[in-house]
Write a protein that holds these residues in place. Structure first.
Motif, PDB file in Angstrom:
ATOM      1  N   ALA A  14       2.375   1.642  -3.447  1.00 30.28           N
ATOM      2  CA  ALA A  14       1.345   2.070  -4.398  1.00 30.28           C
ATOM      3  C   ALA A  14       1.044   3.559  -4.226  1.00 30.28           C
ATOM      4  O   ALA A  14       0.887   4.289  -5.218  1.00 30.28           O
ATOM      5  CB  ALA A  14       0.079   1.251  -4.213  1.00 30.28           C
ATOM      6  N   ALA A  15       0.960   4.003  -2.978  1.00 35.07           N
ATOM      7  CA  ALA A  15       0.708   5.426  -2.721  1.00 35.07           C
ATOM      8  C   ALA A  15       1.866   6.278  -3.210  1.00 35.07           C
ATOM      9  O   ALA A  15       1.673   7.367  -3.770  1.00 35.07           O
ATOM     10  CB  ALA A  15       0.474   5.650  -1.224  1.00 35.07           C
ATOM     11  N   TRP A  16       3.093   5.771  -3.004  1.00 37.37           N
ATOM     12  CA  TRP A  16       4.279   6.485  -3.469  1.00 37.37           C
ATOM     13  C   TRP A  16       4.275   6.602  -4.992  1.00 37.37           C
ATOM     14  O   TRP A  16       4.534   7.673  -5.542  1.00 37.37           O
ATOM     15  CB  TRP A  16       5.534   5.763  -2.995  1.00 37.37           C
ATOM     16  CG  TRP A  16       6.818   6.385  -3.449  1.00 37.37           C
ATOM     17  CD1 TRP A  16       7.507   6.133  -4.596  1.00 37.37           C
ATOM     18  CD2 TRP A  16       7.563   7.399  -2.764  1.00 37.37           C
ATOM     19  NE1 TRP A  16       8.641   6.912  -4.673  1.00 37.37           N
ATOM     20  CE2 TRP A  16       8.699   7.697  -3.566  1.00 37.37           C
ATOM     21  CE3 TRP A  16       7.398   8.073  -1.556  1.00 37.37           C
ATOM     22  CZ2 TRP A  16       9.643   8.634  -3.185  1.00 37.37           C
ATOM     23  CZ3 TRP A  16       8.343   9.016  -1.179  1.00 37.37           C
ATOM     24  CH2 TRP A  16       9.451   9.289  -1.991  1.00 37.37           C
ATOM     25  N   ASP A  17       3.965   5.497  -5.677  1.00 35.67           N
ATOM     26  CA  ASP A  17       3.931   5.503  -7.138  1.00 35.67           C
ATOM     27  C   ASP A  17       2.870   6.472  -7.656  1.00 35.67           C
ATOM     28  O   ASP A  17       3.081   7.181  -8.647  1.00 35.67           O
ATOM     29  CB  ASP A  17       3.658   4.100  -7.676  1.00 35.67           C
ATOM     30  CG  ASP A  17       4.834   3.157  -7.466  1.00 35.67           C
ATOM     31  OD1 ASP A  17       5.953   3.648  -7.203  1.00 35.67           O
ATOM     32  OD2 ASP A  17       4.633   1.931  -7.543  1.00 35.67           O
ATOM     33  N   GLU A  18       1.738   6.507  -6.978  1.00 36.85           N
ATOM     34  CA  GLU A  18       0.663   7.411  -7.394  1.00 36.85           C
ATOM     35  C   GLU A  18       1.090   8.873  -7.216  1.00 36.85           C
ATOM     36  O   GLU A  18       0.856   9.709  -8.095  1.00 36.85           O
ATOM     37  CB  GLU A  18      -0.594   7.117  -6.567  1.00 36.85           C
ATOM     38  CG  GLU A  18      -1.788   7.972  -6.949  1.00 36.85           C
ATOM     39  CD  GLU A  18      -3.021   7.634  -6.127  1.00 36.85           C
ATOM     40  OE1 GLU A  18      -4.011   8.401  -6.221  1.00 36.85           O
ATOM     41  OE2 GLU A  18      -3.000   6.619  -5.399  1.00 36.85           O
ATOM     42  N   GLU A  19       1.729   9.156  -6.089  1.00 42.13           N
ATOM     43  CA  GLU A  19       2.195  10.523  -5.839  1.00 42.13           C
ATOM     44  C   GLU A  19       3.258  10.920  -6.852  1.00 42.13           C
ATOM     45  O   GLU A  19       3.269  12.053  -7.360  1.00 42.13           O
ATOM     46  CB  GLU A  19       2.756  10.608  -4.414  1.00 42.13           C
ATOM     47  CG  GLU A  19       3.217  12.002  -4.013  1.00 42.13           C
ATOM     48  CD  GLU A  19       3.742  12.048  -2.593  1.00 42.13           C
ATOM     49  OE1 GLU A  19       4.489  12.997  -2.277  1.00 42.13           O
ATOM     50  OE2 GLU A  19       3.418  11.141  -1.803  1.00 42.13           O
ATOM     51  N   GLU A  20       4.153   9.983  -7.159  1.00 48.71           N
ATOM     52  CA  GLU A  20       5.217  10.270  -8.119  1.00 48.71           C
ATOM     53  C   GLU A  20       4.655  10.510  -9.519  1.00 48.71           C
ATOM     54  O   GLU A  20       5.113  11.410 -10.246  1.00 48.71           O
ATOM     55  CB  GLU A  20       6.220   9.115  -8.128  1.00 48.71           C
ATOM     56  CG  GLU A  20       7.538   9.450  -8.772  1.00 48.71           C
ATOM     57  CD  GLU A  20       8.609   8.461  -8.385  1.00 48.71           C
ATOM     58  OE1 GLU A  20       9.426   8.793  -7.511  1.00 48.71           O
ATOM     59  OE2 GLU A  20       8.624   7.346  -8.938  1.00 48.71           O
ATOM     60  N   ALA A  21       3.672   9.706  -9.898  1.00 48.63           N
ATOM     61  CA  ALA A  21       3.060   9.872 -11.222  1.00 48.63           C
ATOM     62  C   ALA A  21       2.366  11.227 -11.334  1.00 48.63           C
ATOM     63  O   ALA A  21       2.442  11.896 -12.383  1.00 48.63           O
ATOM     64  CB  ALA A  21       2.061   8.740 -11.476  1.00 48.63           C
ATOM     65  N   PHE A  22       1.715  11.648 -10.264  1.00 49.36           N
ATOM     66  CA  PHE A  22       1.056  12.959 -10.283  1.00 49.36           C
ATOM     67  C   PHE A  22       2.095  14.073 -10.372  1.00 49.36           C
ATOM     68  O   PHE A  22       1.930  15.034 -11.134  1.00 49.36           O
ATOM     69  CB  PHE A  22       0.199  13.145  -9.033  1.00 49.36           C
ATOM     70  CG  PHE A  22      -0.421  14.506  -8.925  1.00 49.36           C
ATOM     71  CD1 PHE A  22      -1.512  14.850  -9.711  1.00 49.36           C
ATOM     72  CD2 PHE A  22       0.098  15.464  -8.059  1.00 49.36           C
ATOM     73  CE1 PHE A  22      -2.078  16.117  -9.632  1.00 49.36           C
ATOM     74  CE2 PHE A  22      -0.459  16.735  -7.967  1.00 49.36           C
ATOM     75  CZ  PHE A  22      -1.559  17.064  -8.762  1.00 49.36           C
ATOM     76  N   GLU A  56       0.829  -1.202   0.000  1.00 45.23           N
ATOM     77  CA  GLU A  56       0.000   0.000   0.000  1.00 45.23           C
ATOM     78  C   GLU A  56       0.866   1.256   0.000  1.00 45.23           C
ATOM     79  O   GLU A  56       0.557   2.241  -0.679  1.00 45.23           O
ATOM     80  CB  GLU A  56      -0.937  -0.009   1.210  1.00 45.23           C
ATOM     81  CG  GLU A  56      -2.006  -1.088   1.147  1.00 45.23           C
ATOM     82  CD  GLU A  56      -2.793  -1.204   2.441  1.00 45.23           C
ATOM     83  OE1 GLU A  56      -2.382  -0.553   3.435  1.00 45.23           O
ATOM     84  OE2 GLU A  56      -3.798  -1.922   2.462  1.00 45.23           O
ATOM     85  N   SER A  95       3.403  14.333 -13.884  1.00 48.73           N
ATOM     86  CA  SER A  95       2.460  14.987 -14.801  1.00 48.73           C
ATOM     87  C   SER A  95       2.446  16.494 -14.582  1.00 48.73           C
ATOM     88  O   SER A  95       2.349  17.275 -15.540  1.00 48.73           O
ATOM     89  CB  SER A  95       1.051  14.408 -14.622  1.00 48.73           C
ATOM     90  OG  SER A  95       0.513  14.755 -13.354  1.00 48.73           O
ATOM     91  N   TRP A 144      11.520  10.510 -11.834  1.00 43.15           N
ATOM     92  CA  TRP A 144      10.116  10.161 -11.582  1.00 43.15           C
ATOM     93  C   TRP A 144       9.502   9.259 -12.653  1.00 43.15           C
ATOM     94  O   TRP A 144       8.367   8.816 -12.498  1.00 43.15           O
ATOM     95  CB  TRP A 144       9.287  11.431 -11.463  1.00 43.15           C
ATOM     96  CG  TRP A 144       9.580  12.209 -10.209  1.00 43.15           C
ATOM     97  CD1 TRP A 144      10.279  11.777  -9.112  1.00 43.15           C
ATOM     98  CD2 TRP A 144       9.191  13.560  -9.921  1.00 43.15           C
ATOM     99  NE1 TRP A 144      10.345  12.769  -8.167  1.00 43.15           N
ATOM    100  CE2 TRP A 144       9.697  13.872  -8.628  1.00 43.15           C
ATOM    101  CE3 TRP A 144       8.485  14.526 -10.625  1.00 43.15           C
ATOM    102  CZ2 TRP A 144       9.486  15.128  -8.035  1.00 43.15           C
ATOM    103  CZ3 TRP A 144       8.280  15.764 -10.041  1.00 43.15           C
ATOM    104  CH2 TRP A 144       8.767  16.060  -8.762  1.00 43.15           C
TER     105      TRP A 144
END
Length: 384
Positions: free
Chosen positions: A176-184, A173, A187, A379
């Motif tokens: 996954a949260a880290w990957d989501e933050e990095e993807a944002f 988890e 962008s 990133w």
């Protein structure tokens, strides 16, 4: 509040309610309401053939009274629920920590429920004495803790080890949260850079000179060579032959370290501080890893807008981040500003070795060209 409310909360009939069921229901309503309901609730459970015990009811009255008077701490209440004999200990002596109830994933929720059921079996078997726990018996508490530690580290019939399964899910988890933050953040970086009026061209001569200096530096031992190698992941792979590739890999590693330092003894310069202080290299990596995506985004986009010649000292970087309109700074305090400055003292020092800033902390044309690209590389998902 009445016995029907407790049964609904626990999804059990009155005759099968446990001390834990009753305690959790009592805490689900205002303490004053729970105190008033205690006598009737006790009589209803006696009538149902499930009287619990005097020690439990006395502890319930004392705890609810402390809550009502405002003297009970969160720890006091947690320990009281644990003293019911079937509530898992929030943090065991071995430092296993259960996440809060609303933060448990399916595996953690399953393991928690399994432990509750296991403890209920132990109470029925007489191996756990809830009355002794409620009365604060230290030996009973120690035995209760040891019982849970053993369960957490014992494989289930399907081979899963409960404690490991919970930790694995939490790590997944977190990643996954880290990957989501990095993807944002990536962008946002691309959006902001795409809106700039112009992007710099590669300063070839500066890159050649920086690449030559960097190769000499990376061949050395100790700090900062070991930190730069770790950041770029060059301890276990060859140094790129191309200067542009090498420079970007190291610059990206400063923003997103790939690996840790080698274990003590792997390098001749490795040492341990007998006073427990972090070594210079460990402190440097800790500073780099403490910088959040939002701060990197604010720092690099600010420099990209301002261009070469702007001061990029640690103090200036902290101020640029605090004043950035690209991130949310509403909750930032003076302490946050000081921490950011401290973290970027490491960054600016490493930037100077890469030629991103000069000896006076001023952004160079090489830094203006390369920092955004390095951050984008840091990133971007690694190729499979």
């Amino acid at each position: 509040m009445d016995v029907d409310f407790v049964c609904a909360c626990a999804a059990r009939p009155a005759g099968r309610l446990t001390r834990r069921d009753v305690a959790r229901a009592l805490l689900a309503v205002p303490s004053g309401v729970a105190l008033v309901a205690l006598p009737d609730l006790r009589r209803a459970l006696v009538a149902a053939g499930n009287p619990l015990s005097r020690a439990f009811w006395d502890s319930a009255k004392a705890t609810l009274g402390s809550i009502e008077s405002g003297v009970a701490t969160v720890g006091d209440v947690q320990r009281w629920v644990e003293s019911t004999g079937t509530e898992p200990i929030l943090m065991t002596p071995g430092y296993f920590v259960w996440p809060e109830e609303d933060e448990r994933g399916p595996v953690t929720a399953e393991m928690f429920a399994r432990l509750v059921a296991y403890l209920e079996e132990r109470v029925e078997a007489g191996e756990v004495d809830p009355d002794a726990l409620a009365e604060g018996d230290p030996e009973a508490r120690a035995a209760y803790e040891e019982l849970q530690e053993r369960w957490l580290t014992t494989p289930l019939p399907d081979g899963r080890v409960p404690g490991e399964a919970v930790n694995d899910e939490q790590n997944e988890e977190l990643f996954a949260a880290w990957d989501e933050e990095e993807a944002f953040a990536l962008s946002e970086l691309r959006r902001i850079l795409g809106g700039l009026p112009r992007r710099p061209e590669l300063p070839a001569a500066e890159l050649d000179a920086a690449g030559a200096r960097l190769r000499v530096l990376l061949a050395g031992s100790g700090y900062p060579a070991n930190v730069l190698r770790a950041c770029a992941g060059l301890d276990d792979r060859p140094v790129p032959a191309d200067d542009r590739e090498l420079w970007l890999a190291v610059a990206a590693g400063v923003a997103g370290p790939i690996s840790d330092l080698p274990e003590a003894g792997d390098e001749p310069e490795a040492f341990a501080d007998l006073d427990g202080r972090l070594s210079e290299e460990d402190a440097a990596l800790a500073n780099l890893c403490a910088i959040e995506h939002a701060d990197w985004l604010a720092a690099v986009t600010a420099l990209a807008r301002l261009g070469p010649g702007v001061l990029a000292s640690p103090e200036r970087m902290a101020r640029l981040i605090a004043e950035s309109e690209d991130i949310d700074n509403d909750d930032q305090s003076a302490g946050d500003l000081g921490a950011t400055e401290s973290f970027f003292s490491t960054v600016v020092h490493l930037w100077s070795l890469l030629g991103i800033v000069d000896a006076t902390g001023v952004l160079t044309p090489l830094g203006w060209w390369g920092l955004p690209q390095a951050l984008e590389r840091a990133w971007s998902p690694s190729p499979e």
